[in-house]
Design a protein around this motif. Sequence first.
Motif, PDB file in Angstrom:
ATOM      1  N   LYS A 268       3.661  -4.071  -1.154  1.00  0.00           N
ATOM      2  CA  LYS A 268       4.007  -3.819  -2.556  1.00  0.00           C
ATOM      3  C   LYS A 268       3.474  -2.459  -2.987  1.00  0.00           C
ATOM      4  O   LYS A 268       2.371  -2.054  -2.592  1.00  0.00           O
ATOM      5  CB  LYS A 268       3.429  -4.908  -3.459  1.00  0.00           C
ATOM      6  N   LEU A 269       4.276  -1.787  -3.799  1.00  0.00           N
ATOM      7  CA  LEU A 269       3.924  -0.490  -4.360  1.00  0.00           C
ATOM      8  C   LEU A 269       3.676  -0.655  -5.851  1.00  0.00           C
ATOM      9  O   LEU A 269       4.495  -1.238  -6.567  1.00  0.00           O
ATOM     10  CB  LEU A 269       5.046   0.518  -4.117  1.00  0.00           C
ATOM     11  N   TRP A 270       2.537  -0.131  -6.332  1.00  0.00           N
ATOM     12  CA  TRP A 270       2.127  -0.286  -7.729  1.00  0.00           C
ATOM     13  C   TRP A 270       1.953   1.081  -8.365  1.00  0.00           C
ATOM     14  O   TRP A 270       1.555   2.043  -7.702  1.00  0.00           O
ATOM     15  CB  TRP A 270       0.807  -1.070  -7.833  1.00  0.00           C
ATOM     16  N   ASP A 271       2.233   1.138  -9.669  1.00  0.00           N
ATOM     17  CA  ASP A 271       2.024   2.341 -10.467  1.00  0.00           C
ATOM     18  C   ASP A 271       0.798   2.120 -11.344  1.00  0.00           C
ATOM     19  O   ASP A 271       0.739   1.159 -12.129  1.00  0.00           O
ATOM     20  CB  ASP A 271       3.253   2.641 -11.326  1.00  0.00           C
ATOM     21  N   THR A 272      -0.207   3.009 -11.236  1.00  0.00           N
ATOM     22  CA  THR A 272      -1.445   2.824 -11.997  1.00  0.00           C
ATOM     23  C   THR A 272      -1.229   2.999 -13.493  1.00  0.00           C
ATOM     24  O   THR A 272      -2.024   2.512 -14.292  1.00  0.00           O
ATOM     25  CB  THR A 272      -2.503   3.831 -11.518  1.00  0.00           C
ATOM     26  N   ARG A 273      -0.158   3.662 -13.897  1.00  0.00           N
ATOM     27  CA  ARG A 273       0.107   3.852 -15.321  1.00  0.00           C
ATOM     28  C   ARG A 273       0.774   2.624 -15.941  1.00  0.00           C
ATOM     29  O   ARG A 273       0.753   2.459 -17.159  1.00  0.00           O
ATOM     30  CB  ARG A 273       0.995   5.088 -15.519  1.00  0.00           C
ATOM     31  N   LYS A 274       1.350   1.789 -15.100  1.00  0.00           N
ATOM     32  CA  LYS A 274       1.971   0.545 -15.555  1.00  0.00           C
ATOM     33  C   LYS A 274       1.572  -0.543 -14.575  1.00  0.00           C
ATOM     34  O   LYS A 274       2.352  -1.029 -13.773  1.00  0.00           O
ATOM     35  CB  LYS A 274       3.490   0.698 -15.620  1.00  0.00           C
ATOM     36  N   PHE A 275       0.293  -0.900 -14.682  1.00  0.00           N
ATOM     37  CA  PHE A 275      -0.333  -1.751 -13.667  1.00  0.00           C
ATOM     38  C   PHE A 275      -0.119  -3.229 -14.003  1.00  0.00           C
ATOM     39  O   PHE A 275      -1.082  -3.974 -14.253  1.00  0.00           O
ATOM     40  CB  PHE A 275      -1.830  -1.414 -13.586  1.00  0.00           C
ATOM     41  N   LYS A 276       1.139  -3.648 -13.992  1.00  0.00           N
ATOM     42  CA  LYS A 276       1.442  -5.043 -14.312  1.00  0.00           C
ATOM     43  C   LYS A 276       2.368  -5.672 -13.274  1.00  0.00           C
ATOM     44  O   LYS A 276       2.104  -6.764 -12.788  1.00  0.00           O
ATOM     45  CB  LYS A 276       2.069  -5.159 -15.697  1.00  0.00           C
ATOM     46  N   THR A 277       3.432  -4.979 -12.954  1.00  0.00           N
ATOM     47  CA  THR A 277       4.394  -5.492 -11.977  1.00  0.00           C
ATOM     48  C   THR A 277       4.594  -4.446 -10.894  1.00  0.00           C
ATOM     49  O   THR A 277       4.460  -3.233 -11.139  1.00  0.00           O
ATOM     50  CB  THR A 277       5.754  -5.783 -12.649  1.00  0.00           C
ATOM     51  N   PRO A 278       4.917  -4.864  -9.663  1.00  0.00           N
ATOM     52  CA  PRO A 278       5.108  -3.890  -8.585  1.00  0.00           C
ATOM     53  C   PRO A 278       6.375  -3.081  -8.776  1.00  0.00           C
ATOM     54  O   PRO A 278       7.386  -3.570  -9.286  1.00  0.00           O
ATOM     55  CB  PRO A 278       5.172  -4.771  -7.334  1.00  0.00           C
ATOM     56  N   VAL A 279       6.315  -1.829  -8.362  1.00  0.00           N
ATOM     57  CA  VAL A 279       7.488  -0.967  -8.413  1.00  0.00           C
ATOM     58  C   VAL A 279       8.496  -1.392  -7.355  1.00  0.00           C
ATOM     59  O   VAL A 279       9.692  -1.493  -7.609  1.00  0.00           O
ATOM     60  CB  VAL A 279       7.072   0.501  -8.215  1.00  0.00           C
ATOM     61  N   THR A 280       8.012  -1.662  -6.156  1.00  0.00           N
ATOM     62  CA  THR A 280       8.860  -2.067  -5.039  1.00  0.00           C
ATOM     63  C   THR A 280       8.128  -3.105  -4.213  1.00  0.00           C
ATOM     64  O   THR A 280       6.900  -3.011  -4.032  1.00  0.00           O
ATOM     65  CB  THR A 280       9.226  -0.866  -4.150  1.00  0.00           C
ATOM     66  N   THR A 281       8.864  -4.069  -3.724  1.00  0.00           N
ATOM     67  CA  THR A 281       8.312  -5.110  -2.855  1.00  0.00           C
ATOM     68  C   THR A 281       9.227  -5.271  -1.654  1.00  0.00           C
ATOM     69  O   THR A 281      10.445  -5.412  -1.807  1.00  0.00           O
ATOM     70  CB  THR A 281       8.182  -6.450  -3.587  1.00  0.00           C
ATOM     71  N   VAL A 282       8.668  -5.236  -0.468  1.00  0.00           N
ATOM     72  CA  VAL A 282       9.444  -5.436   0.752  1.00  0.00           C
ATOM     73  C   VAL A 282       8.746  -6.475   1.622  1.00  0.00           C
ATOM     74  O   VAL A 282       7.552  -6.747   1.454  1.00  0.00           O
ATOM     75  CB  VAL A 282       9.624  -4.123   1.543  1.00  0.00           C
ATOM     76  N   THR A 283       9.502  -7.029   2.537  1.00  0.00           N
ATOM     77  CA  THR A 283       8.974  -8.022   3.469  1.00  0.00           C
ATOM     78  C   THR A 283       8.531  -7.333   4.749  1.00  0.00           C
ATOM     79  O   THR A 283       9.281  -6.517   5.312  1.00  0.00           O
ATOM     80  CB  THR A 283      10.029  -9.088   3.788  1.00  0.00           C
ATOM     81  N   HIS A 284       7.329  -7.646   5.182  1.00  0.00           N
ATOM     82  CA  HIS A 284       6.778  -7.055   6.402  1.00  0.00           C
ATOM     83  C   HIS A 284       5.805  -8.062   7.006  1.00  0.00           C
ATOM     84  O   HIS A 284       4.878  -8.521   6.327  1.00  0.00           O
ATOM     85  CB  HIS A 284       6.063  -5.741   6.095  1.00  0.00           C
ATOM     86  N   ALA A 285       6.007  -8.401   8.274  1.00  0.00           N
ATOM     87  CA  ALA A 285       5.165  -9.403   8.929  1.00  0.00           C
ATOM     88  C   ALA A 285       3.711  -8.951   8.949  1.00  0.00           C
ATOM     89  O   ALA A 285       3.407  -7.817   9.316  1.00  0.00           O
ATOM     90  CB  ALA A 285       5.654  -9.659  10.348  1.00  0.00           C
ATOM     91  N   SER A 286       2.821  -9.838   8.552  1.00  0.00           N
ATOM     92  CA  SER A 286       1.400  -9.515   8.446  1.00  0.00           C
ATOM     93  C   SER A 286       0.660  -9.895   9.716  1.00  0.00           C
ATOM     94  O   SER A 286       1.019 -10.849  10.413  1.00  0.00           O
ATOM     95  CB  SER A 286       0.785 -10.248   7.255  1.00  0.00           C
ATOM     96  N   THR A 287      -0.395  -9.140  10.021  1.00  0.00           N
ATOM     97  CA  THR A 287      -1.295  -9.441  11.141  1.00  0.00           C
ATOM     98  C   THR A 287      -2.697  -9.751  10.660  1.00  0.00           C
ATOM     99  O   THR A 287      -3.617  -9.860  11.468  1.00  0.00           O
ATOM    100  CB  THR A 287      -1.347  -8.249  12.110  1.00  0.00           C
ATOM    101  N   SER A 288      -2.885  -9.881   9.337  1.00  0.00           N
ATOM    102  CA  SER A 288      -4.231 -10.052   8.791  1.00  0.00           C
ATOM    103  C   SER A 288      -4.821 -11.409   9.111  1.00  0.00           C
ATOM    104  O   SER A 288      -6.045 -11.582   9.046  1.00  0.00           O
ATOM    105  CB  SER A 288      -4.213  -9.848   7.279  1.00  0.00           C
ATOM    106  N   SER A 289      -3.997 -12.403   9.433  1.00  0.00           N
ATOM    107  CA  SER A 289      -4.550 -13.710   9.776  1.00  0.00           C
ATOM    108  C   SER A 289      -5.333 -13.649  11.076  1.00  0.00           C
ATOM    109  O   SER A 289      -6.324 -14.366  11.248  1.00  0.00           O
ATOM    110  CB  SER A 289      -3.417 -14.739   9.887  1.00  0.00           C
ATOM    111  N   ARG A 290      -4.917 -12.798  11.994  1.00  0.00           N
ATOM    112  CA  ARG A 290      -5.624 -12.641  13.273  1.00  0.00           C
ATOM    113  C   ARG A 290      -6.567 -11.451  13.253  1.00  0.00           C
ATOM    114  O   ARG A 290      -7.630 -11.481  13.879  1.00  0.00           O
ATOM    115  CB  ARG A 290      -4.609 -12.479  14.405  1.00  0.00           C
TER     116      ARG A 290
END
Length: 583
Positions: free
Chosen positions: A334-356
């Motif tokens: 997710k991409l966020w704008d600090t001037r409008k820090f409420k909803t993401p500017v863009t959201t994409v799907t990407h497989a995560s590796t943080s569980s391992r």
Amino acid sequence: MDEFDEDAFNKFFPSSFGKQSKSVDVDSQIDRSKRVDISVAKLESNKPTTATEPTGSGDEKKDSNDDSDNDSSDDSDDDDDEFPVSHELVLKSHERAVTSMTVDPSGARLITGSTDCTLKLHDFASMTPSTLRAFKSVDPSAQKSSAAQDTHPVNFVAFNALSPSHVLAIPATSKPRILSRDGEVLTEFVKGDPYLRDLHLTKGHVSEVTCGAWSPSNLNLCATAGTDSTIRIWDANSGRSQKEVIVHKSRAAGSAGRTKITAIAWGSPKQGGADILVGAALDGSLAMWGGNGPYTRPSGEIKDAHARDTWTSGLDISSDGRLVITRGGDDTIKLWDTRKFKTPVTTVTHASTSSRYPTSNIQFSPSSANVITGSETGHLHILNPATLRPELVTPVTPGSPLITVLWHEKLNQILTGSANAETHVLYNPTMSTKGAATVMSKAPKLRHVDDVIMTTDLSQGLSGDSVVVGSNGVPHYSSSTWSSRHPEVGLTASGRSRDPRRPYQPAQTPFSKTNPDDKHIRDNIPLSSRLDEDPREALLKYAEKAEKDPIYTRAYKETQPTAIFAELSDEEEKGPEKKKPRR
């Protein structure tokens, strides 16, 4: 008569005698490091799916996808010139997954951390194509006062951009450390009292520290975050207590107000402006503070930035300080704008590796024109920051997850660390400077004839125990498997140091240069005449003299009584006393 071939004659007979210096074909040597598979088809790769699509009709989106299908092969040819990924240098210094890495601002030294509980220090200036190895191994969790070495995986390591002589090292403990660029401990931050409920009153972290960051504007400040729901700001010169404590209060139900801080980032706009400190938590929240304080409450907070109970491992701030990128454990970027820090500017799907691998990161390029991250399949994804769509997907370690990535500004090279313990340095000879480009332009180092046992196969090395020097300077031993994969530690069979920067110094003894005769030994070596003398006889010959003229006990000669012993004949032998019968 056949014509005289002068070229063949000159080639066969050298123009001079003696030791001939061999010239190195740098171009062919660099060509050998060229990657075969630069890019893969974008639609066949692990391509993200945009959740927040840009404005436009469905037909326009379809047409754009069709164009990408037709031009995918053409774009892959241009990617070699756009991104520094055409060539690569592979370092195999660790035994297990590479979890974190850092390069000093000048691009001269590389430090990598791993789950094998060590930091490896590499110098590009001392490496050659035949000596791609670390010159030092450091255990950042070694204790100074304890003889037993408790080792822990490395969660984070980073050079200070304002003071390159300081390195923030965070093992999986509650005590981060400040190291010198040579791996020596400069400051060790204290552990807090775990029995105090109010975390504002503890002098340090009370549980494992997960991540950290250096201040972009103050060379003496750094921030660490841990599983105790706090972000602590330290003075790098004093580890007895932190300067500021930020207690993140979770609003999730059943959390009792505490959660784990999984990632932090501390950024400052290059053109000037206020610092920004951003932190992500396990409860899915994302909070932002002013980097210079106050820290009593966040200036912006998002409760459901990512799914709850998922590990948000990647977090970075753009160079202008306006955009924040996060990579969550819910398989989204997710991409966020600090001037409008409420909803993401863009959201994409990407497989995560943080569980391992909880240290999987995401990072803006030095100019913030791109975003780089790794994938579960071992591919490097270079994304467009506006749409988060991949501009290039290149295989680095296919089949092995790509954990950590780094794009160095001065070198213009991309470094990656993978789960198969490999560190890849991607570069382009025309775009990149120093670093891997300098290493591959050197001549291979000539080895000594006695080093054949070790250098025939660098992956095997020599058997036997080897020594690892901890950060406290105390060596500890490990198995022969560690020794076989770390040829830079210890000595070779001929007694030469495996450190490429240390010259060979033979041990000098009195008998090393010549084989002297007995007369030479008696004349030049003191006390050599006593080599064959019995030490007992040498002492007993002074017994009579010591009894007549005692030197040390003469003061007690008049006051001590004379010992009286029972006189026994040779036939009599005094036996043990018999016990009286008990009546």
